[in-house]
Design an enzyme around this catalytic site. Structure first.
Site, PDB file in Angstrom:
ATOM      1  N   GLY A   1     -10.799  -2.242   2.758  1.00 55.71           N
ATOM      2  CA  GLY A   1      -9.871  -2.161   3.885  1.00 55.71           C
ATOM      3  C   GLY A   1      -9.843  -0.768   4.474  1.00 55.71           C
ATOM      4  O   GLY A   1     -10.807  -0.003   4.349  1.00 55.71           O
ATOM      5  N   ASP A   2      -8.738  -0.422   5.113  1.00 55.13           N
ATOM      6  CA  ASP A   2      -8.658   0.871   5.788  1.00 55.13           C
ATOM      7  C   ASP A   2      -8.317   2.025   4.859  1.00 55.13           C
ATOM      8  O   ASP A   2      -8.641   3.179   5.163  1.00 55.13           O
ATOM      9  CB  ASP A   2      -7.597   0.810   6.889  1.00 55.13           C
TER      10      ASP A   2
ATOM     11  N   ARG B   1     -14.447  -6.489  -0.790  1.00 52.62           N
ATOM     12  CA  ARG B   1     -13.801  -6.216   0.504  1.00 52.62           C
ATOM     13  C   ARG B   1     -13.189  -4.813   0.485  1.00 52.62           C
ATOM     14  O   ARG B   1     -12.497  -4.441  -0.442  1.00 52.62           O
ATOM     15  CB  ARG B   1     -12.723  -7.250   0.773  1.00 52.62           C
TER      16      ARG B   1
ATOM     17  N   THR C   1       0.865  -1.189   0.000  1.00 54.23           N
ATOM     18  CA  THR C   1       0.000   0.000   0.000  1.00 54.23           C
ATOM     19  C   THR C   1       0.896   1.232   0.000  1.00 54.23           C
ATOM     20  O   THR C   1       1.969   1.218   0.602  1.00 54.23           O
ATOM     21  CB  THR C   1      -0.865  -0.015   1.282  1.00 54.23           C
TER      22      THR C   1
ATOM     23  N   THR D   1      -0.646   1.650   6.688  1.00 57.12           N
ATOM     24  CA  THR D   1      -0.512   0.480   5.825  1.00 57.12           C
ATOM     25  C   THR D   1      -0.392  -0.755   6.710  1.00 57.12           C
ATOM     26  O   THR D   1       0.172  -0.689   7.798  1.00 57.12           O
ATOM     27  CB  THR D   1       0.731   0.604   4.914  1.00 57.12           C
ATOM     28  N   GLY D   2      -0.938  -1.864   6.248  1.00 64.35           N
ATOM     29  CA  GLY D   2      -0.866  -3.090   7.041  1.00 64.35           C
ATOM     30  C   GLY D   2      -2.150  -3.869   6.920  1.00 64.35           C
ATOM     31  O   GLY D   2      -2.831  -3.773   5.898  1.00 64.35           O
TER      32      GLY D   2
END
Lengths: 295, 295
Positions: free
Chosen positions: B196-197, B194, B166, B217-218
Site C-alpha cells: 500500500g502507500d 500487496r 495504520t 492513512t486510508g
C-alpha cells in the site's frame, strides 16, 4: 512539437555508456517507438496500449536494463520492477522484485486491469502473475552475458553502479488520453529485495490526463525520495512546459539529493519534454507526421 | 498551534470504528505522543528519533493496525509495511511485505541509516533486517484475536476492507528538523505481496525541513495513485497552511480517485494540520507546553 494527434516518447535509460551502446540504445528506442506508434496509435488505439507495447519491445531488447538484459543483484539474480498508469482515471499497476518473467510491464498492466491492488512485491507478485496467466521463464533465458559482465565489474570494484538502461514511455492518443510506463532491472549489484523508483507511482511513472505524464530513469534511491515524476507533472499543471518542468525536476533532484537522472514528459496538449543530468539518455519520439531520436 | 519549540503529532489510522475502539485509539495515540515527546523531544532529541519511538509504541499497541495487531492477508499471514524519512537531508528508509518482526519502523530506520537503498521488499527485507540485527518473531506473538476476527468477517462478506488503524507520526524538534514515519499491516484480506502507500515515500510518508512533513492513512491504493503526502507537502511549500494543504489533499483524493483517507501534516514553522474524509481518525499532538487529542 505540439500536436492535436497522437504522440509517443520513449527513453532507454539515463547514465554513462560507451559510444557503440549509445547508438544501439537510440536505435532500439526509435524502433520501439515507431512500432508502437504504427501498431497502436496510428490505428486509433489507446495511449495505455501504446506505452505497454513500446516497453515490451524494449524489455525484449537485451541492449536495455529491463526484462531480458536487466541488471543483476549482488547474488547474480534478476529481480524486475515495472509500473504503468492510465491518465484517464489514474488507474495504475506495478510489480517489484519480480523473478524472471518475460514482460514485467504486461504483469503490471494486469495488476491495473485487475484493480484490486496497485503494487505487488516479490513472491506475491509472482503469485499474482501466475493467477493472471503469466509464467516464469528460466532465468538463463533473460540473463545476458552483458549483465553478468557488469555484475563482475561491480563486484570487483564495488563502485556505485548507475541505473543506466531503464526503459520508459509516455504517450497521448488521438482521444487525448495520456499514459506512462517504466520497466527496469534496477541497479547492478543491488541487494536482493531492493526496490527503486521504477515501480513506484509518482516516482518513476505518472500519468494524469488533466496534468501530464512522465517516466524517469537514473539513481532510483534519489528519484524515490523526491517523487520526481509527480513533481514534474505538478510543474506542468502549474503552468510550466513539459520541457521546463523536466529541467526543474532534475535541478531539484541535483540540489536536494545530489544525484543524476533523466526523464521524459508530456503535457496534456501533447507537447513533449525530456531532460537529463547524466552524460547520455537514449530517447525517441514519434508523432502524427514526424519522428526524432537522440542520446 | 505555531511554536518555536518542538511538536509531535501522531495518528492511529483513518476509518470507521466502533465507539469503544475510538476511545482506545485516542488514548493510545495520546500515550505514544506524550512518551515520545517527553523521552526524546523535551530532552533535546531529534525529530527522527521521536517519530520512530512514537511509531514503535503504536506498533506494540494491539489496538492499532501496525506491528502487533496488524491486519492479515487473505491467507491469514501478517505482512508489514513501514517507512521513515528525515527532513534534514531527505534520507529515507522503508520495508514492505515484511514477515513478522516486532518493530518494522526500526528496520525502516536501519535502512535509512545504512543508506545503500531506500526500500526493501519481502525476502530481501527480511535478509536486510537480519543483517541489521533484527530477528523475526513467531507470527502468533503478533497476530491478535482481533485481527483474526476481522479476517474472518472479511472472508465471510468479501466486503472491501478499510485500512483503519495504520499509525504515523510527524515531528519538529527544537532545532527545527522535521521527520515523518508510518507503519501498517495494510488492509484486511489483502492478497499476499500487496503493498500500500505506507512504505512509499511521497505516498504514505514525507518530510522535508524546507517544505513540511506528512503521514497518511486510508485506502492505500488511492493514496499511492495520488502521492498524497508529497502533494500535501508541496501545498505547504506553495503557501498553504498545513491544515489547508491537508484538506486540499483529501479533496483531490476524493475527486480524482473517489476514496477516503486521513492525514497529519506539519509546516516547517511547526504549525500542525490534520484532516480526514473518513468517519474517524484517532490523533494526538504534544508541543512545548501543551497537548491535544481527538478521534
Amino acid at each position: 512539437m505540439a500536436t492535436s494527434g497522437f504522440c509517443l516518447l520513449v527513453h532507454g535509460g539515463a547514465g554513462r555508456r560507451p559510444p557503440e551502446e549509445r547508438v544501439a540504445g537510440r536505435e532500439g528506442c526509435a524502433s520501439a517507438a515507431q512500432r508502437a506508434a504504427a501498431e497502436v496509435l496510428a490505428r486509433g488505439g489507446s495511449a495505455l496500449d501504446a506505452v505497454q507495447l513500446a516497453v515490451e519491445l524494449l524489455e525484449d531488447d537485451p541492449v536495455f536494463n529491463a526484462g531480458t538484459g536487466g541488471s543483476l543483484t549482488e547474488d547474480g539474480t534478476l529481480e524486475l520492477d515495472a509500473s504503468i498508469m492510465s491518465g484517464v482515471d489514474l488507474r495504475a499497476g506495478a510489480v517489484c522484485s519480480l523473478t524472471p518473467h518475460r514482460h514485467p510491464i504486461a504483469i503490471a498492466r494486469a495488476v491495473l486491469e485487475d484493480g484490486r491492488h496497485v503494487l505487488y512485491a516479490g513472491a506475491g507478485a509472482v503469485a499474482f502473475a501466475k493467477r493472471a496467466g503469466y509464467v516464469p521463464v528460466p532465468p538463463e533465458s533473460m540473463i545476458t552475458p552483458g549483465a553478468r559482465e557488469q555484475l563482475a565489474r561491480w563486484l570487483a570494484a564495488r563502485a556505485p553502479a548507475s541505473g543506466g538502461g531503464t526503459v520508459g514511455a509516455v504517450a497521448r492518443d488521438r482521444q487525448g488520453r495520456l499514459a506512462a510506463a517504466t520497466s527496469t532491472g534496477g541497479i547492478t549489484g543491488k541487494r536482493p529485495g531492493r526496490v527503486g523508483d521504477s515501480p513506484v507511482i509518482g516516482a518513476g511513472t505518472y500519468a494524469d490526463d488533466l496534468r501530464g505524464a512522465a517516466s524517469a530513469t537514473g539513481v532510483g534511491e534519489g528519484i524515490l525520495r523526491i517523487n520526481l515524476c509527480a513533481r514534474v507533472v505538478a510543474g506542468i499543471a502549474a503552468g510550466a512546459s513539459a520541457q521546463e518542468a523536466s529541467c526543474e525536476g532534475l535541478t531539484a533532484l541535483g540540489e536536494r539529493i545530489g544525484v543524476d537522472a533523466g526523464l521524459i514528459a508530456l503535457a496534456p496538449d501533447g507537447r513533449l519534454g525530456w531532460a537529463r543530468s547524466t552524460e547520455s539518455m537514449a530517447w525517441a519520439a514519434v508523432w502524427e507526421g514526424g519522428e526524432a531520436d537522440g542520446c
